[in-house]
Write an enzyme that holds these catalytic residues in place. Sequence first.
Site, mmCIF file in Angstrom:
data_model
loop_
_atom_site.group_PDB
_atom_site.id
_atom_site.type_symbol
_atom_site.label_atom_id
_atom_site.label_comp_id
_atom_site.label_asym_id
_atom_site.label_seq_id
_atom_site.Cartn_x
_atom_site.Cartn_y
_atom_site.Cartn_z
ATOM 1 N N ARG A 182 0.734 -1.153 -0.214
ATOM 2 C CA ARG A 182 0.059 0.014 0.053
ATOM 3 C C ARG A 182 0.796 1.263 -0.189
ATOM 4 O O ARG A 182 1.984 1.127 0.230
ATOM 5 C CB ARG A 182 -0.877 0.047 1.365
ATOM 6 C CG ARG A 182 -1.530 -1.349 1.753
ATOM 7 C CD ARG A 182 -1.372 -1.541 3.194
ATOM 8 N NE ARG A 182 -1.736 -2.765 3.389
ATOM 9 C CZ ARG A 182 -2.826 -3.227 3.806
ATOM 10 N NH1 ARG A 182 -3.681 -2.443 3.949
ATOM 11 N NH2 ARG A 182 -3.290 -4.716 3.897
ATOM 12 N N ASP A 251 -3.362 3.701 3.818
ATOM 13 C CA ASP A 251 -3.292 2.312 4.167
ATOM 14 C C ASP A 251 -4.190 1.417 3.387
ATOM 15 O O ASP A 251 -3.976 0.200 3.342
ATOM 16 C CB ASP A 251 -3.174 1.854 5.612
ATOM 17 C CG ASP A 251 -4.656 2.212 6.406
ATOM 18 O OD1 ASP A 251 -4.952 3.553 6.230
ATOM 19 O OD2 ASP A 251 -5.193 1.341 6.707
#
Length: 477
Positions: A182, A251
Site C-alpha cells: 500500500r 493504508d
Amino acid sequence: MQNNIGWNFDNSYLNLSKMMTAQLSPVPVKDPKIILYNEKLAKELGLNFSSLSKDQQALIFSGNVLPVGTVPWAEAYAGHQFGHFVMLGDGRAIVLGEHVAPDKKRFDIQLKGSGKTPYSRGGDGRAALGPMLREYIISEAIHHLTIPTTRSLAVVATGQNVMRETILPGAILTRVAASHIRVGTFEFVAAQKDVGALQELIMYCIDRHYPELKGEKIPALQLFRAVMHRHADLIVNYMRIGFIHGVLNTDNVAISGESIDYGPCAFMDGYDPKTKFSSIDHQGRYAYGNQAKIAQWNMARFAETLIPLVDVDLNKSIEILEKEIANFADIYGAKSLEMMRGKLGIQAGDTEEDHFFIKELLDWMHANKADYTNTFRDLMNENMHHSIYQNEDFQSWYAKFIKKNPDKNIMKKYNPVFIPRNHKVEDALQHAHDNNLEPLHKLLQVLEKPYEENSNQSEYQMPGPKSDVPYQTFCGT
Ligand code: AMP
Ligand code: MG
C-alpha cells in the site's frame, strides 16, 4: 489431504528487508464452517478444492491447517487515517503465501480475521461474519463491474464469538490480491529512514506490478506516475458506478491500483456528491464527490516517501514531485470526461460544451434526487416514461441528448443495470446471520452479470424504500 489442490507458492515478499514482515501462523479457531466458497475464482487461480470435504476446506480457509509449501506472514505498514499518520500493519490478517497461477499471475492469498499478530495493538485480531460477507459481496461485485479489485475466495464462520458493540459471530475471509503493498507500506519504510530498503521496495513494486517500467532512469518517479494513473482510473471507475469506498486512508490505497479493503463502503442511490454512508466519517472526508481530491491527497503522501530517490538534491526532488502531483487534476479530469461521455454514449465534442452538458444532467439529477444508476439505464433504453422525467428542465436536456445520436452499445459498457443495492445487501446479510444463505447466493448470482438486462431480476434494480434514517455503514473492526 492437500495433494491435488494446485498450490504453487513462491513467496518473493519475504526476500525484502526483515522489518517488512513478521512470520507467524494464523491462530486456530474452534469450529470452522464454510459459509461461502468461490469455485469460479478457485478455477481461475488453478486451484481445486473439490477433492476435499467441506470440513477439510473449512480447515484450510480458517488457517487451522496450513497449505503445504509456504510460511505465512503479517505485513508491516503505516498510513494516514483521516489525515493523521499512524503505524499500523496487518493486525488481523495473515498472508498464507504468494500463489502463482497457471497464467503466471501472482496473487497474495490472505486470511482476514485470522487472529492477533505483532501489529494488533489493542485489537482482538478477529473479524465478524457480517463485515466479511459484505467484503465478499462488494469485492466480487466490483470485479464483475470490470474494475481492478482484490477478490474473495471464501468465508468461514469460526464458531467463536467476537465482542463488538454487541456479541457477533466470528468469521475469516480469504482475500486474493495482486499484492497487499500500500501507500502505507511506503510510509512505513520512509519512517524507518532506510533509503536502501526504500529503493528495494520500489524495484520490487516495478517488478511485480509495473514490469514495463524496468530499466527506466528514475524508477521512483516513473513508479509514482504509473501508480497515480492507476488511481485516477480507479476513482473514475468509482464515480462511474456510484461507489463510495468510505475509508480511502493511505493504508487502503494499493500500489497495484486495485480497489482494496471494503469496510463501510456502499453504492449511491439518488445522485448527490455529498453522499456518505460511513458512521465514522463525520466530516464527509470520503464522500462520493470528494474521492478524486482525496486520491490526489493520498498520492501526495506517496510522493513524500519517494523524495530521497528522485534526485540527490532533495529540494529538486520535492519540486519535481510537486509538479507531478499537480498533474493529477488534469489527468483525472480527462479520464473523467471520457467516462461521462461513455455513460452518455456521445462523441467527444468541445470540452467546455461537453462539461456543461454533463453538468446540466447531474444538476438536474441532484435537484430531483434521481437514482444515479437507473437514470443512466433509462437513458440507455430510451425509457423515459417515469413521472420524474415529465418536466421541462429534463425534457429540454433530453432533446439535446437525442440530437447527439447516443451510441447504445457504448452506453452498455459504461452503465451497470445491477449494482449491490444497499437494502439487498442488508437483507442478504440479515438472512445469512439467521442461517439462510439463499438470498446471499441469489444476490451474488445477480451481481455476476451487472451489465445484462434481466427482467426476472427487477427487484434488484430498485433503490431501497425511502427512510427518515439515512443508510449507515460500519467499519466492523
Ligand atoms: P482497516 O480499517 O481495516 O483498514 O484497518 C486499519 C488497521 O486496524 C489495520 O492495521 C488493521 O489490521 C487494524 N485492525 C482492524 N481491526 C482489527 C482487529 N479486530 N484486531 C486487530 N487489528 C485490527
Ligand atoms: Mg485497511
